[in-house]
Write a protein that holds these residues in place. Structure first.
Motif, short mmCIF file in Angstrom:
data_model
loop_
_atom_site.label_atom_id
_atom_site.label_comp_id
_atom_site.label_asym_id
_atom_site.label_seq_id
_atom_site.Cartn_x
_atom_site.Cartn_y
_atom_site.Cartn_z
N PRO A 1 -13.16 -46.06 -17.73
CA PRO A 1 -12.41 -44.86 -18.16
C PRO A 1 -11.21 -45.24 -19.02
CG PRO A 1 -12.84 -44.83 -15.79
CD PRO A 1 -13.20 -46.20 -16.27
N GLY A 2 -10.81 -44.32 -19.90
CA GLY A 2 -9.58 -44.48 -20.65
C GLY A 2 -9.72 -45.14 -22.01
N ARG A 3 -10.97 -45.34 -22.48
CA ARG A 3 -11.16 -46.00 -23.78
C ARG A 3 -12.36 -45.40 -24.51
NH1 ARG A 3 -10.62 -50.87 -20.70
NH2 ARG A 3 -9.94 -49.24 -19.30
N GLN A 4 -12.30 -45.50 -25.85
CA GLN A 4 -13.36 -45.02 -26.73
C GLN A 4 -13.80 -43.61 -26.33
OE1 GLN A 4 -16.30 -48.24 -26.88
NE2 GLN A 4 -15.18 -49.20 -28.54
N ASP A 5 -15.09 -43.40 -26.04
CA ASP A 5 -15.55 -42.05 -25.74
C ASP A 5 -15.09 -41.54 -24.38
OD1 ASP A 5 -17.17 -43.98 -24.57
OD2 ASP A 5 -18.96 -42.73 -24.59
N ARG A 6 -14.43 -42.39 -23.58
CA ARG A 6 -13.85 -41.97 -22.30
C ARG A 6 -12.31 -41.97 -22.36
NH1 ARG A 6 -16.48 -44.56 -17.07
NH2 ARG A 6 -15.71 -42.57 -16.27
N ILE B 1 -3.42 -45.97 -33.64
CA ILE B 1 -4.47 -46.56 -32.82
C ILE B 1 -3.86 -47.22 -31.59
CG2 ILE B 1 -6.23 -48.37 -32.72
CD1 ILE B 1 -6.85 -47.80 -35.64
N LEU B 2 -2.75 -47.90 -31.78
CA LEU B 2 -2.09 -48.58 -30.66
C LEU B 2 -1.70 -47.59 -29.57
CD1 LEU B 2 -1.04 -51.28 -29.59
CD2 LEU B 2 1.12 -50.80 -30.73
N SER B 3 -1.21 -46.42 -29.97
CA SER B 3 -0.80 -45.42 -28.98
C SER B 3 -1.99 -44.90 -28.18
CB SER B 3 -0.11 -44.24 -29.68
OG SER B 3 -1.02 -43.52 -30.49
N MET B 4 -3.20 -44.99 -28.76
CA MET B 4 -4.41 -44.53 -28.06
C MET B 4 -4.94 -45.58 -27.09
SD MET B 4 -6.60 -42.32 -30.85
CE MET B 4 -6.78 -43.67 -32.03
N ILE B 5 -4.83 -46.86 -27.45
CA ILE B 5 -5.45 -47.89 -26.64
C ILE B 5 -4.51 -48.55 -25.64
CG2 ILE B 5 -7.12 -48.37 -28.46
CD1 ILE B 5 -5.58 -50.91 -29.14
N LEU B 6 -3.20 -48.44 -25.87
CA LEU B 6 -2.25 -49.16 -25.03
C LEU B 6 -2.24 -48.69 -23.57
CD1 LEU B 6 -0.38 -51.53 -25.37
CD2 LEU B 6 1.49 -49.94 -25.85
N PRO B 7 -2.36 -47.37 -23.29
CA PRO B 7 -2.36 -46.96 -21.88
C PRO B 7 -3.47 -47.61 -21.05
CG PRO B 7 -1.95 -45.06 -23.28
CD PRO B 7 -2.33 -46.19 -24.19
N ALA B 8 -4.68 -47.69 -21.61
CA ALA B 8 -5.78 -48.32 -20.88
C ALA B 8 -5.54 -49.82 -20.72
CB ALA B 8 -7.10 -48.07 -21.60
N ILE B 9 -5.02 -50.45 -21.76
CA ILE B 9 -4.74 -51.89 -21.68
C ILE B 9 -3.71 -52.17 -20.59
CG2 ILE B 9 -3.74 -53.85 -22.89
CD1 ILE B 9 -4.89 -52.69 -25.49
N ARG B 10 -2.65 -51.39 -20.56
CA ARG B 10 -1.61 -51.59 -19.54
C ARG B 10 -2.16 -51.34 -18.14
NH1 ARG B 10 3.75 -51.96 -19.89
NH2 ARG B 10 3.83 -51.20 -22.04
N SER B 11 -2.98 -50.31 -17.98
CA SER B 11 -3.58 -50.02 -16.67
C SER B 11 -4.50 -51.15 -16.23
CB SER B 11 -4.35 -48.70 -16.72
OG SER B 11 -3.48 -47.62 -16.92
N ASP B 12 -5.27 -51.69 -17.18
CA ASP B 12 -6.15 -52.82 -16.86
C ASP B 12 -5.35 -54.02 -16.38
OD1 ASP B 12 -8.25 -51.24 -17.64
OD2 ASP B 12 -8.73 -52.38 -19.46
#
Length: 256
Positions: free
Chosen positions: A51-56, A157-168
């Motif tokens: 969850p939290g990336r690409q189509d999710r 793009i960074l604002s879209m992917i950073l939350p999932a990266i930080r959660s991971d």
């Protein structure tokens, strides 16, 4: 639920086994598209989409390895009608291990567990990337060479992917091994000889977590060594599966 988690890029009509791929922190199922494309058609490749990336992207990211593992275990049940083998890189190695434990508890023994770029689950480092400001998280990713630097330079793009990266990172950095019986399946550990996230001695500790066979394979490169050794990794997994299934006559690489 399962459809959200599992991606099958190249369906196989009669697979002898399925290879399930678990992405690294910040990674996605599409990272394993080339593996699916090159693998023998007798071994169907599934890649997990967290969850939290690409189509999710609209979904809330998970923040614990246990949550990743429980959801992945549930999602993989419909795919266990043929033998499974797991491959996980970095954070994905630990998630794959925890899912393997759940399968083992359910008396479904895997053909094998391939763990890549990750020290054994009981080997602890005090890492706190998830607590860093955005600049620190980005710097960590850049140093590992796991994400296109052009994407990280794009603020939108960074604002879209950073939350999932930080959660991971939060999930893997707060993970603590809970001792239990050893896995019954064999474990193959793979690592780059210049990986800052996993020394050879740390990777060897995976041997302590199986009552089956253990093998350590070392490649040239850093944390993302696997991008330069795809053919060797695919052949290693294929050989293992074909030997376990007693079907060495099948081709190791998908015909194009």
């Amino acid at each position: 639920m399962g459809a959200d988690w599992v991606r099958r890029f190249h369906p196989s009509p009669r697979p002898i086994a399925r290879l399930v791929c678990f992405p690294h922190a910040g990674g996605s199922a599409s990272f394993f598209f080339p593996v699916s494309e090159a693998m023998s058609s007798s071994i169907e490749v599934l890649a997990l989409q967290y969850p939290g990336r690409q189509d999710r992207r609209a979904e809330e990211p998970l923040t614990s390895v246990q949550d990743f593992a429980r959801n992945a275990f549930d999602a993989l049940q419909p795919w266990a009608d043929v033998p499974l083998v797991f491959f996980g890189h970095s954070m994905g190695a630990v998630i794959a291990y925890e899912v393997a434990r759940l399968f083992d508890d359910a008396d479904t023994v895997l053909l094998g567990l391939f763990v890549s770029g990750r020290r054994g689950p009981a080997t602890y480092r005090d890492e706190r990337v998830h607590l860093m400001p955005d600049e620190g998280v980005v710097s960590e990713i850049v140093n590992l060479n796991g994400t296109d630097s052009g994407l990280l330079a794009d603020k939108e793009i960074l604002s879209m992917i950073l939350p999932a990266i930080r959660s991971d990172y939060r999930a893997i950095e707060t993970y603590r091994y809970n001792a239990s019986r050893k896995l019954r399946c064999p474990i193959t550990a793979m690592v780059g000889d210049n990986d800052p996230k996993a020394t050879l001695d740390e990777v060897r500790t995976w041997q302590e977590h199986t009552s089956g066979d253990f093998e350590l394979q070392v490649f040239g490169g850093g944390h993302f060594y696997l991008t330069g050794h795809q053919a060797a990794i695919i052949n290693a997994i294929s050989d293992h599966v074909l030997m376990a299934c007693g079907d060495s006559a099948r081709p190791a690489v998908r015909e194009r």
